[in-house]
Design an enzyme around this catalytic site. Sequence first.
Site, PDB file in Angstrom:
ATOM      1  N   GLY A 101      38.647  34.159  48.771  1.00 15.47           N
ATOM      2  CA  GLY A 101      39.621  34.445  47.721  1.00 15.47           C
ATOM      3  C   GLY A 101      38.950  35.312  46.683  1.00 15.47           C
ATOM      4  CB  SER A 102      36.708  34.449  43.844  1.00 18.16           C
ATOM      5  OG  SER A 102      37.662  33.747  43.074  1.00 18.16           O
ATOM      6  NE  ARG A 137      64.697  15.641  18.825  1.00 18.32           N
ATOM      7  CZ  ARG A 137      65.222  14.526  19.295  1.00 18.32           C
ATOM      8  NH1 ARG A 137      66.421  14.541  19.853  1.00 18.32           N
ATOM      9  NH2 ARG A 137      64.561  13.400  19.194  1.00 18.32           N
ATOM     10  CD  GLN A 167      52.526  18.074  22.150  1.00 17.40           C
ATOM     11  OE1 GLN A 167      52.419  18.174  23.378  1.00 17.40           O
ATOM     12  NE2 GLN A 167      52.226  16.966  21.505  1.00 17.40           N
ATOM     13  N   GLY A 206      59.668  14.777  24.210  1.00 19.82           N
ATOM     14  CA  GLY A 206      60.035  14.085  25.457  1.00 19.82           C
ATOM     15  C   GLY A 206      60.877  14.981  26.355  1.00 19.82           C
ATOM     16  CD  GLU A 224      48.090  40.991  41.150  1.00 19.74           C
ATOM     17  OE1 GLU A 224      47.675  41.959  40.521  1.00 19.74           O
ATOM     18  OE2 GLU A 224      49.192  40.957  41.714  1.00 19.74           O
ATOM     19  CB  THR A 265      40.139  32.912  38.814  1.00 22.99           C
ATOM     20  OG1 THR A 265      38.812  33.425  39.017  1.00 22.99           O
ATOM     21  CG2 THR A 265      40.678  32.373  40.125  1.00 22.99           C
TER      22      THR A 265
HETATM   23  N1  COS Z   1      37.923  50.743  40.876  1.00 27.73           N
HETATM   24  C1  COS Z   1      37.362  51.571  41.777  1.00 27.73           C
HETATM   25  N2  COS Z   1      36.332  51.205  42.588  1.00 27.73           N
HETATM   26  C2  COS Z   1      35.850  49.963  42.463  1.00 27.73           C
HETATM   27  C3  COS Z   1      36.372  49.053  41.526  1.00 27.73           C
HETATM   28  C4  COS Z   1      37.457  49.480  40.710  1.00 27.73           C
HETATM   29  N3  COS Z   1      38.021  48.673  39.807  1.00 27.73           N
HETATM   30  N4  COS Z   1      35.697  47.906  41.627  1.00 27.73           N
HETATM   31  C5  COS Z   1      34.783  48.072  42.599  1.00 27.73           C
HETATM   32  N5  COS Z   1      34.885  49.316  43.115  1.00 27.73           N
HETATM   33  C6  COS Z   1      34.100  49.897  44.227  1.00 27.73           C
HETATM   34  C7  COS Z   1      32.951  50.679  43.684  1.00 27.73           C
HETATM   35  O1  COS Z   1      32.627  51.698  44.609  1.00 27.73           O
HETATM   36  C8  COS Z   1      31.858  49.634  43.659  1.00 27.73           C
HETATM   37  O2  COS Z   1      30.574  50.161  43.697  1.00 27.73           O
HETATM   38  P1  COS Z   1      29.945  50.869  42.392  1.00 27.73           P
HETATM   39  O3  COS Z   1      30.475  50.111  41.206  1.00 27.73           O
HETATM   40  O4  COS Z   1      28.472  50.737  42.565  1.00 27.73           O
HETATM   41  O5  COS Z   1      30.451  52.264  42.410  1.00 27.73           O
HETATM   42  C9  COS Z   1      32.126  48.858  44.931  1.00 27.73           C
HETATM   43  O6  COS Z   1      33.557  48.834  45.041  1.00 27.73           O
HETATM   44  C10 COS Z   1      31.592  47.449  44.926  1.00 27.73           C
HETATM   45  O7  COS Z   1      32.049  46.791  43.748  1.00 27.73           O
HETATM   46  P2  COS Z   1      31.336  45.476  43.169  1.00 27.73           P
HETATM   47  O8  COS Z   1      29.848  45.689  43.207  1.00 27.73           O
HETATM   48  O9  COS Z   1      31.953  45.166  41.847  1.00 27.73           O
HETATM   49  O10 COS Z   1      31.729  44.381  44.259  1.00 27.73           O
HETATM   50  P3  COS Z   1      31.371  42.831  44.379  1.00 27.73           P
HETATM   51  O11 COS Z   1      31.171  42.532  45.815  1.00 27.73           O
HETATM   52  O12 COS Z   1      30.292  42.497  43.399  1.00 27.73           O
HETATM   53  O13 COS Z   1      32.730  42.068  44.005  1.00 27.73           O
HETATM   54  C11 COS Z   1      34.334  40.945  42.537  1.00 27.73           C
HETATM   55  C12 COS Z   1      33.233  42.022  42.755  1.00 27.73           C
HETATM   56  C13 COS Z   1      33.901  39.512  42.769  1.00 27.73           C
HETATM   57  C14 COS Z   1      34.688  41.158  41.106  1.00 27.73           C
HETATM   58  C15 COS Z   1      35.529  41.280  43.457  1.00 27.73           C
HETATM   59  O14 COS Z   1      35.282  40.820  44.754  1.00 27.73           O
HETATM   60  C16 COS Z   1      36.841  40.694  42.960  1.00 27.73           C
HETATM   61  O15 COS Z   1      37.505  41.277  42.080  1.00 27.73           O
HETATM   62  N6  COS Z   1      37.243  39.526  43.511  1.00 27.73           N
HETATM   63  C17 COS Z   1      38.512  38.921  43.178  1.00 27.73           C
HETATM   64  C18 COS Z   1      39.570  39.431  44.066  1.00 27.73           C
HETATM   65  C19 COS Z   1      40.909  39.089  43.580  1.00 27.73           C
HETATM   66  O16 COS Z   1      41.291  39.393  42.460  1.00 27.73           O
HETATM   67  N7  COS Z   1      41.687  38.457  44.450  1.00 27.73           N
HETATM   68  C20 COS Z   1      43.002  38.033  44.075  1.00 27.73           C
HETATM   69  C21 COS Z   1      44.057  38.421  45.008  1.00 27.73           C
HETATM   70  S1  COS Z   1      44.102  40.029  45.468  1.00 27.73           S
HETATM   71  S2  COS Z   1      45.892  40.404  45.916  1.00 27.73           S
END
Ligand code: COS
Length: 381
Positions: A126-127, A266, A334, A338, A361, A363
């Site tokens: 997920g995350s 109320r 609140q 009730g 989108e 947490t």
């Molecule tokens: N816009 C454009 N490119 C992006 C970006 C953004 N907002 N975020 C990341 N990227 C690209 C970049 O190329 C980045 O590398 P650089 O920053 O070095 O250029 C690359 O992706 C890797 O990004 P990052 O290093 O941030 O990836 P992580 O694996 O560390 O993951 C988190 C970051 C945990 C923040 C990410 O996996 C995430 O947002 N998870 C939550 C997902 C979510 O919201 N899910 C809910 C449902 S989705 S419908």
Amino acid sequence: MDADSFTAFHEQLHRWVRERLVPAETEVIRINRVPDDIRAEMADMGLFAITTPEEYGGAGMSISQYIATMQEISWAAPAFRSLLSINVGMVTTSLKGGTDAQKAEWLPKTAGGMVAAFALTEPDSGSDSAGLKTRAVRDGDHYVLNGTKRYITNAPFADMVIVMARTHVEALPKNAHISAFIVPVDTPGVTIGAPDEKMGQTGAQIADVIMEEARIPADCLLGREEGRGFQTAMQSLDNGRLSIAACSAAYAARALDSGLKYATERKAFGEPIAGFQLIQAMLADSKAEIYAAECMIRDACAKADTGARVTLEASCAKMFASEMCGRVVDRVVQIYGGAGYLKEYDAERFFRDARLYRIYEGTTQIQQLVIAKQMLRAMDG
Ligand code: COS
């Protein structure tokens, strides 16, 4: 869209939301979906097309206009916004990164009201989006997809799903092991699970998307380029997070409006409870916090309209507005006292519906990670 046309559209939408959508909320809850006639009206009003470029039949709204539209619709039950938001948000943003042929094939359809879904989350990721397991293996002129996507909004209504899948088993730098695919739901091997039962947001449906040896033409690789899926997803999430911030602000305002009216009707100790300062404090704190969220959203959107990347601002706005909405709906329960615990009144529904805004989108905890990462990067220069 030019400013005058947008103002006229916005005024019409404001009235339609109050006169058409709010009275239909009871029916949405009864049938657990947006009624077909309202879905058709949404398509006729061009609501599925607001972010689609004009050359593909859309209104070509700016980010500020798109987010203001989402905010207006979010005064009503979340199911209405939910039906539109994936099309006009993550799906359209993703498709804009497609080839000319992909754009020409799919953008007019999504703009016309064909529902599409966006599938990133899985049972075990997920995350940790980059840890997803769904595989896409190249086989001649095709890719073969296997895996399960979970909590996919609108999957039960969708004709197409943008699927994030691994084109490499091992993790690659910048998460380049992930690619994005356009998957028609009628592809043999694709099935949609039964809609999940949820705490709130009745009428907005989510379900699993299951792919078993689903064979799609190689042309379905978004942008015809492997390794760009994670970037596509994250870019799409920047807009998606602004949209959640806007709907959190709007739903908080709706709940506060209900709490304010209740407080004037109320009576306790012989007078309306709105006259008591402790009730006034809850009303005032809520108003100020909604205003703060609205200012953040407007500022982030104005920056996004210049073409600048707003990863930090979108995460700040999403985190603040969704947490704020949680506080406001809690105060409104609140104020109702009730009655706030009874299904007969709206406060209980607002409370349950709003809980999701702090989760999907990304947490609140993921927004914190994103914000801190951007701050630390800026320090590194
Ligand atoms: N816009 C454009 N490119 C992006 C970006 C953004 N907002 N975020 C990341 N990227 C690209 C970049 O190329 C980045 O590398 P650089 O920053 O070095 O250029 C690359 O992706 C890797 O990004 P990052 O290093 O941030 O990836 P992580 O694996 O560390 O993951 C988190 C970051 C945990 C923040 C990410 O996996 C995430 O947002 N998870 C939550 C997902 C979510 O919201 N899910 C809910 C449902 S989705 S419908």
